[in-house]
Design a protein around this motif. Structure first.
Motif, short mmCIF file in Angstrom:
data_model
loop_
_atom_site.label_atom_id
_atom_site.label_comp_id
_atom_site.label_asym_id
_atom_site.label_seq_id
_atom_site.Cartn_x
_atom_site.Cartn_y
_atom_site.Cartn_z
N ASP A 553 0.83 -1.21 0.00
CA ASP A 553 0.00 0.00 0.00
C ASP A 553 0.86 1.25 0.00
O ASP A 553 0.52 2.26 -0.62
CB ASP A 553 -0.93 0.00 1.22
CG ASP A 553 -2.00 -1.07 1.12
OD1 ASP A 553 -2.21 -1.60 0.02
OD2 ASP A 553 -2.64 -1.37 2.15
N ALA A 554 1.99 1.22 0.70
CA ALA A 554 2.92 2.36 0.72
C ALA A 554 3.45 2.64 -0.69
O ALA A 554 3.61 3.80 -1.10
CB ALA A 554 4.07 2.09 1.68
N TRP A 588 -8.07 8.02 -11.99
CA TRP A 588 -6.84 7.21 -11.89
C TRP A 588 -6.57 6.83 -10.43
O TRP A 588 -6.24 5.68 -10.13
CB TRP A 588 -5.66 8.01 -12.46
CG TRP A 588 -4.37 7.23 -12.42
CD1 TRP A 588 -3.91 6.34 -13.35
CD2 TRP A 588 -3.39 7.27 -11.38
NE1 TRP A 588 -2.70 5.82 -12.96
CE2 TRP A 588 -2.36 6.37 -11.74
CE3 TRP A 588 -3.28 7.96 -10.18
CZ2 TRP A 588 -1.24 6.16 -10.95
CZ3 TRP A 588 -2.16 7.75 -9.38
CH2 TRP A 588 -1.15 6.85 -9.77
N ILE A 589 -6.72 7.79 -9.51
CA ILE A 589 -6.49 7.52 -8.08
C ILE A 589 -7.46 6.46 -7.56
O ILE A 589 -7.09 5.56 -6.81
CB ILE A 589 -6.60 8.82 -7.25
CG1 ILE A 589 -5.36 9.70 -7.49
CG2 ILE A 589 -6.75 8.52 -5.77
CD1 ILE A 589 -5.43 11.07 -6.85
N LYS A 593 -6.71 2.92 -5.75
CA LYS A 593 -7.27 2.59 -4.44
C LYS A 593 -7.81 1.16 -4.42
O LYS A 593 -7.69 0.45 -3.42
CB LYS A 593 -8.38 3.58 -4.09
CG LYS A 593 -9.13 3.26 -2.80
CD LYS A 593 -10.29 4.21 -2.60
CE LYS A 593 -11.16 3.79 -1.42
NZ LYS A 593 -11.85 2.52 -1.61
N LYS A 594 -8.39 0.74 -5.53
CA LYS A 594 -8.97 -0.60 -5.59
C LYS A 594 -7.94 -1.70 -5.40
O LYS A 594 -8.27 -2.81 -5.01
CB LYS A 594 -9.67 -0.79 -6.95
CG LYS A 594 -10.92 0.05 -7.13
CD LYS A 594 -11.50 -0.16 -8.53
CE LYS A 594 -12.71 0.73 -8.78
NZ LYS A 594 -13.22 0.59 -10.16
N THR A 595 -6.66 -1.39 -5.67
CA THR A 595 -5.62 -2.41 -5.57
C THR A 595 -4.97 -2.45 -4.19
O THR A 595 -4.10 -3.29 -3.94
CB THR A 595 -4.52 -2.14 -6.62
OG1 THR A 595 -3.85 -0.90 -6.31
CG2 THR A 595 -5.11 -2.06 -8.02
N PHE A 601 -6.82 3.14 4.32
CA PHE A 601 -5.97 4.24 3.85
C PHE A 601 -6.61 4.97 2.67
O PHE A 601 -6.62 6.19 2.61
CB PHE A 601 -4.58 3.71 3.48
CG PHE A 601 -3.86 3.07 4.63
CD1 PHE A 601 -3.45 3.83 5.71
CD2 PHE A 601 -3.62 1.71 4.65
CE1 PHE A 601 -2.81 3.25 6.79
CE2 PHE A 601 -2.97 1.11 5.70
CZ PHE A 601 -2.57 1.88 6.79
N GLY A 602 -7.18 4.20 1.76
CA GLY A 602 -7.87 4.82 0.63
C GLY A 602 -9.13 5.55 1.06
O GLY A 602 -9.43 6.64 0.56
#
Length: 658
Positions: A553-554, A588-589, A593-595, A601-602
């Motif tokens: 995620d980072a 795009w963001i 986020k979905k991944t 965090f998202g």
């Protein structure tokens, strides 16, 4: 006669069209209308309203058979034109959800805005706040439908993207299906919300849905009140958005809480775990007494002292000192506020007073609080869904409601509540029981109140139904506690509701879902002495958290930072160009986020975007000269990018901290 028949055919054609629309798009409302029609057809219900054609004026009116009067008694079509004429694109008849500094008449620079403050400050220097007119209305609320003829006329002028129509009387709404075309409200990509025949709690749920949808447009919401009898609904709407505005969301505090929760987990603190709670059901079939800090506690304190051995006692932190003074030892103390003051609430005269008790913290406590209770037994409840291993997360606005929720989470099915008044002491005006760590007076008999009927204050004294009395006095800020309890109870699973017996022993406001019960009417002869070792129980349903690997995620957050930095350098030529390019990067963001392995965090990032975009969209939707030159647009974009990068870096820091 033929003209009237043709008109009648048109009305029934529209009615069928609306029914089909409701059936496909709003099935719950459709069922209510159909149930009403069946009751009227089968003579199970007497018709109160009928739609009448007034031939002399050539208009429709609604006859109220209870009063034998028309609700208009004048030309409803002309009246609808007037309503449309006076509806405009200013801030009149609207909820201005961006808080205003009463001294400067500009946007308030609140501490809760955090990093967004720099953008708001820039807007304050560019916008003429004496001349606020919007280029488009995105959200509109109709309060009352009347005969329905004004709905389409006002809507044609406003052309709102999202519309909420509220009508508490199903029969009046059914009549409007003959005169108003409801399909217009969902043409294209527009959205209609309906609150028809709903009680206060249900209406608040619909308000929440309306608020959440396109929430980045919640800077101003226009409303149209059909008649003064529905003013109470407008008051409820004002209260709702006063408590649920994104601009009152303490964003920096949320980041701090997320950081603290992560740190507690990495420090191997014990957290309640849902699967273990389900397995052990620690409070099932036990008599649970929840003690809050309301003034009615004073009248019950001796009874509690005498019978404390018959209940598992859960108390809020601010009342702990009073319990110690009366030698009432709680089994569980609940503390949720992210403040050093909680350390003071939990500091007792006798250091060992709580040696056999336990404290349940919401995972947002200051470390100074933990230092003060390090010799005691404490456990955490996860505030955000950071750990999937724990299997749950929740938070509530106040410690009283949270204590109730914790009891139900621990499978309590027989609960007695005292001190949850949602009202001040009717004689003294005190909001809290004596010896509480809080001391606030909401009124004094020596004070004189001059009420301004044009304003709604949180401290206006109002009468509501009492738990034991017909009427008691309270105010709006205290009644939020009542709403919190009711909303939580309303949200419970139906299976839980059926098995739950929750008795309200408090002499305050009546709360829907709690059973009023005076302590004198409790048959204590059927109560046995409790057997409850609280720390053995809580240890059996707690664990150390292990699933804290968010390195992937980072990396995604790093990609987002890089992309926003590139966006900051892109030139924009117009307002529409900025909106289009900003939309592209947000799409795009959202895909990134979905991944992410952890949704939190998202989701926290999107909550930030909601806050900052409300201000951006307010700025971009004003009709003012020279506001949208390239320099201003680039500055707005720059502030957006800088704030966004700050938040993304903070989230990355939370992940990487050791």
């Amino acid at each position: 006669m033929q003209e009237l028949e043709e008109l009648t055919q048109l009305l029934f054609k529209l009615y069928k069209k609306n029914l089909e629309f409701l059936k496909n798009n709003h099935p719950k409302v459709y069922k209510k209308v159909q149930d009403l029609s069946n009751e009227l057809d089968n003579k199970k219900r007497k018709e109160r309203y009928t739609l009448e054609y007034i031939e002399k004026g050539g208009y429709f009116d609604v006859l109220d058979h209870n009063t034998d009067k028309y609700i208009y008694d004048f030309n409803s079509y002309k009246e609808a034109d007037k309503r449309a004429e006076i509806t405009d694109f200013t801030r009149d008849s609207s909820l201005n959800l961006l808080r205003i500094d009463t001294i400067t008449n500009k946007l308030a620079l609140m501490g809760s805005l955090g990093v967004v403050t720099t953008l708001v400050n820039y807007i304050n220097h560019k916008v003429d706040f004496s001349n606020i007119t919007f280029s488009k209305i995105f959200k509109f609320i109709f309060i009352g439908v009347g005969s329905g003829v004004h709905l389409n006329e006002v809507y044609k002028k406003i052309d709102s993207m999202n519309t909420l129509i509220i009508e508490p009387d199903i029969e009046l709404f059914r009549i409007s299906l003959f005169t108003a075309d409801y399909t217009l409200f969902e043409e294209g990509n527009k959205k209609l919300f309906l609150s028809v025949g709903e009680n206060e709690i249900e209406r608040e749920e619909t308000l929440a849905d309306f608020s959440y949808y396109h929430n980045y447009m919640n800077y101003n919401i226009k409303h149209h009140l059909f008649w003064i009898e529905y003013k109470y609904i407008l008051d409820q709407i004002i209260d709702f958005f006063g408590n649920n505005s994104a601009t009152s969301f303490p964003f920096d505090a949320v980041l701090n809480v997320l950081e603290r929760t992560t740190k507690f987990m990495r420090n191997k603190e014990l957290f309640l775990k849902n699967s273990l709670v389900q397995k052990n059901a620690p409070l099932k079939n036990k008599k649970v007494l929840i003690i809050s800090a309301g003034p009615s506690l004073d009248k019950n304190i001796d009874w509690i002292k005498q019978n404390q051995d018959k209940f598992v006692i859960i108390c809020v932190d601010v009342i702990l000192r009073k319990l110690e003074k009366n030698n009432i030892i709680p089994d569980i103390v609940v503390s949720i506020d992210p403040s050093y003051l909680c350390g003071e609430y939990l500091t007792t005269e006798n250091k060992d007073f709580l040696k056999n008790s336990a404290i349940i913290f919401l995972s947002q406590q200051e470390e100074s609080v933990l230092e003060k209770v390090k010799h005691l037994n404490y456990y955490f409840s996860q505030v955000f869904p950071l750990s999937k291993e724990l299997g749950y997360s929740f938070s509530l606005p106040n410690v009283g409601t949270f204590s109730f929720a914790i009891a139900i989470f621990l499978k309590a099915n027989e609960i007695y509540l005292v001190g949850n008044d949602a009202a001040f002491n009717q004689e003294t005006g005190s909001r809290y029981a004596s010896d509480s760590s809080h001391k606030i007076k909401d009124f004094s008999h020596d004070e004189k109140y001059e009420k301004d009927d044009t304003l709604i204050s949180s401290y206006d004294i109002i009468e509501v139904k009492g738990n034991f009395k017909d009427k008691i006095k309270s105010n709006r800020i205290l009644l939020t506690f009542k709403k919190d309890y009711e909303s939580y109870l309303f949200s419970l699973d139906e299976k839980v509701k059926k098995s739950l017996k929750a008795y309200n022993l408090s002499d305050g406001a009546y709360m829907e879902g709690l059973i009023p019960l005076k302590k004198e009417n409790i048959d204590l002869s059927k109560f046995t002495k409790k057997e409850f070792n609280v720390n053995n129980v809580l240890q059996s349903i707690s664990c150390e958290v292990k699933d804290l690997d968010f390195k992937d995620d980072a990396k995604i957050l790093t990609k987002m930072i890089t992309r926003v930095n590139k966006f900051k350098k892109i030139k924009v030529n117009s307002r529409d160009d900025l909106l289009a390019k900003k939309l592209d990067i947000m799409i795009w963001i959202l895909e990134q986020k979905k991944t992410m392995s952890s949704e939190i965090f998202g989701n926290v990032f999107l909550k930030f975007i909601e806050l900052i975009d409300i201000y951006v969209n307010f700025f971009l939707n004003l009709r003012q000269n020279a506001l949208y030159d390239k320099k201003n647009l680039m500055e707005i974009k720059s502030y957006w990018c800088d704030s966004t990068i700050y938040v993304l870096k903070y989230l990355k820091h939370i992940i990487n901290q050791e």
